[in-house]
Design a protein around this motif. Structure first.
Motif, PDB file in Angstrom:
ATOM      1  N   ARG A 123      10.842 -29.824   0.218  1.00 56.88           N
ATOM      2  CA  ARG A 123      10.609 -29.012   1.415  1.00 56.88           C
ATOM      3  C   ARG A 123       9.407 -28.113   1.165  1.00 56.88           C
ATOM      4  O   ARG A 123       9.455 -27.228   0.296  1.00 56.88           O
ATOM      5  CB  ARG A 123      11.834 -28.155   1.736  1.00 56.88           C
ATOM      6  N   GLY A 124       8.331 -28.344   1.899  1.00 52.26           N
ATOM      7  CA  GLY A 124       7.145 -27.501   1.745  1.00 52.26           C
ATOM      8  C   GLY A 124       6.627 -27.442   0.322  1.00 52.26           C
ATOM      9  O   GLY A 124       6.154 -26.404  -0.132  1.00 52.26           O
ATOM     10  N   GLY A 125       6.768 -28.563  -0.418  1.00 54.30           N
ATOM     11  CA  GLY A 125       6.292 -28.606  -1.800  1.00 54.30           C
ATOM     12  C   GLY A 125       7.305 -28.151  -2.825  1.00 54.30           C
ATOM     13  O   GLY A 125       7.067 -28.273  -4.027  1.00 54.30           O
ATOM     14  N   GLU A 126       8.461 -27.636  -2.380  1.00 54.42           N
ATOM     15  CA  GLU A 126       9.502 -27.189  -3.296  1.00 54.42           C
ATOM     16  C   GLU A 126      10.501 -28.325  -3.530  1.00 54.42           C
ATOM     17  O   GLU A 126      11.021 -28.913  -2.579  1.00 54.42           O
ATOM     18  CB  GLU A 126      10.256 -25.983  -2.721  1.00 54.42           C
ATOM     19  N   ASN A 127      10.773 -28.643  -4.808  1.00 49.62           N
ATOM     20  CA  ASN A 127      11.809 -29.624  -5.135  1.00 49.62           C
ATOM     21  C   ASN A 127      13.182 -28.971  -5.052  1.00 49.62           C
ATOM     22  O   ASN A 127      13.441 -27.963  -5.731  1.00 49.62           O
ATOM     23  CB  ASN A 127      11.605 -30.182  -6.545  1.00 49.62           C
TER      24      ASN A 127
END
Length: 518
Positions: free
Chosen positions: A411-415
């Motif tokens: 999500r938005g670059g967050e794992n």
């Protein structure tokens, strides 16, 4: 000593009688002309004949092909054709599955399948008739079995288990005598099994959970197995523990949740229980605590693995702390190796870092039956089986599973690892079960959805109340944007939750092609 107890029919086999029946069936198979290495399928829910067939085919050097009882015609035809099956042992037809008719269709379609044997009944073409034929062969039959067994080797393939096939056609994991017998033996060792144990098995035999973690762990230690019902029934499982002095109870987490949720749970006497196995999918910490406290299973173990590794690769030990048994899947099994690697580079990651769990050793399958390309994708040149699971290992060797690589949400670059959020939501007083999935989002790539089964009679949580519950405990990007209230989760017969199906359903709802979102 008792070896096999069938609660639905009241039948019991001593070890002596079981050996006689196994030898009779093995002799019957050989008399029909089946050779070592031939494939014989079994398509049935749990029953004593399943266990007898498991051991009889092994003695005759025949490769037993486990067919999922949930399969329909197309899937059955594929497995028969792909395995080159000569004979199919089939259950009687029931309300949900017309086994006999589908098996007959497979037989008439041509190809390798030439013989059907019906597990019920007593007439020609029945399992009982097969055993009678072996018994009638007398000394010659016994000599034929002994001769066949003398020619077998530990590395011979003895079992083909088709993966659950939640996406695409299933693949046939090919397992040897050495694979499954050793795995069952070491599981029994770590559970401290003796001839005094009664192992209650509500899990399916067609899967490694039933036939290896269950049957072979018990057999290799002189313990008895108890079949509580043909398919899982929470009340029947607990009734079997009570009636037969069960000391060990198996299940995937959803089975234990169902048992604990029975309205009359308190009326069952579970005082004989001391241990058991949870496997198949990650166990919620709160459920594990209740199983220990309310079901008397103080020595319950977590087993982790996959069909392709016979199946158990890591397991908790009896002396492990509650924290170890609720937050990890234990340590590597005897005579096996584990490593955690970067999925992109294949290099080992440091202790505590997340990567793909790989296993190596005696338990790794010989490959997928007649699928060398798929085998090469799963087992690398150094013999490591790549599980597809995200995990971390601490400095003492304890492994925690963080989810499937394909289930990881970005999500938005967050794992984001759904397991972490699920564990937190299990502490919500109104949530009985929960699964967290990722669904497409134009802005962030993916967003989180919490699919919740509420506690019966409790108010159903909504998006706002879940957000409030998570606020201050989880980072903002880990708070689910959507909440879906459900009565159940789609599952495979072996109890694995089909998150793929849940994602597809959720995407359809959001796109307006399915029921409105709750």
């Amino acid at each position: 000593a008792p070896a096999l107890i069938d609660a639905p029919s009241g039948r019991t086999w001593s070890y002596a009688r079981l050996q006689e029946d196994v030898n009779d069936v093995a002799a019957g198979l050989i008399a029909l002309g089946l050779q070592a290495g031939d494939r014989v399928g079994i398509w049935s829910p749990n029953c004593p004949e399943w266990t007898i067939a498991q051991y009889a085919t092994a003695r005759a050097g025949i490769i037993l092909v486990n067919v999922n009882p949930a399969y329909r015609q197309t899937e059955l035809d594929f497995v028969v054709r792909q395995s080159g099956m000569r004979m199919l042992l089939t259950a009687p037809s029931e309300k949900r599955s017309d086994y006999a008719a589908m098996a007959q269709t497979a037989l008439e379609s041509g190809g390798s399948l030439t013989e059907l044997v019906h597990l019920a009944g007593d007439g020609a073409g029945s399992f009982n008739a097969l055993a009678r034929a072996g018994r009638a062969a007398g000394a010659a039959g016994e000599a034929a079995v002994a001769e066949r067994m003398a020619g077998l080797r530990p590395g011979d393939p003895i079992n083909i288990q088709y993966t659950s096939g939640t996406t695409g056609f299933p693949k046939g994991a090919t397992l040897t005598h050495a694979n499954i017998l050793n795995n069952g033996y070491f599981i029994g060792e770590l559970l401290d099994y003796t001839e005094a144990d009664r192992v209650v098995l509500p899990v399916p035999f067609y899967h490694c959970f039933g036939m290896v973690i269950g049957n072979l762990a018990a057999l290799s230690h002189g313990a008895a197995t108890v079949i509580p019902s043909r398919t899982f029934d929470a009340g029947a499982a607990l009734a079997a523990v009570q009636a037969h002095g069960g000391t060990s109870l198996y299940g995937v987490p959803t089975m234990f949740i169902a048992e604990l949720g029975l309205p009359d749970f308190d009326r069952y006497d579970l005082s004989t229980l001391r241990t058991g196995v949870m496997a198949g999918s990650p166990c919620p910490e709160e459920i594990m605590k209740r199983v220990i406290a309310e079901m008397n299973m103080n020595e319950v173990a977590i087993c982790y693995g996959m069909t392709e590794t016979s199946p158990v690769s890591t397991m908790t030990r009896g002396g492990d702390s509650l924290a170890r048994r609720t937050r990890t899947v234990g340590r590597t099994m005897p005579h096996l190796e584990s490593q955690v690697v970067d999925p992109g580079t294949g290099e080992q990651v440091p202790f505590g870092a997340i990567g793909e769990l790989c296993t190596r050793g005696y338990s790794v399958m010989t490959g997928y039956w007649n699928q060398p390309d798929a085998t090469a994708e799963a087992i690398d040149a150094d013999g490591w089986m790549h599980t597809g699971d995200l995990a971390r290992m601490d400095e003492e060797g304890y492994v925690s599973i963080e989810g499937r690589i394909k289930d990881m949400v970005i999500r938005g670059g967050e794992n984001i690892y759904p397991r972490e959020i699920e564990e937190f939501l299990y502490t919500h007083p109104d949530i009985q079960d929960v699964q967290v999935i990722g669904i497409p989002d134009e802005r962030y790539g993916e967003e989180l959805m919490a699919c919740i089964i509420p506690v019966p009679g409790a108010p159903a949580p909504d998006t706002a109340s879940i957000a409030e519950f998570c606020s201050g405990a989880l980072a903002h990007y880990k708070i689910p944007k959507y909440v879906q209230i459900r009565g159940s989760f789609p599952m495979t017969v072996s109890g694995k939750i089909r998150k793929v199906a849940m994602r597809e359903e959720a995407v359809g709802r959001l796109a307006g092609t399915g029921p409105a979102m709750p």
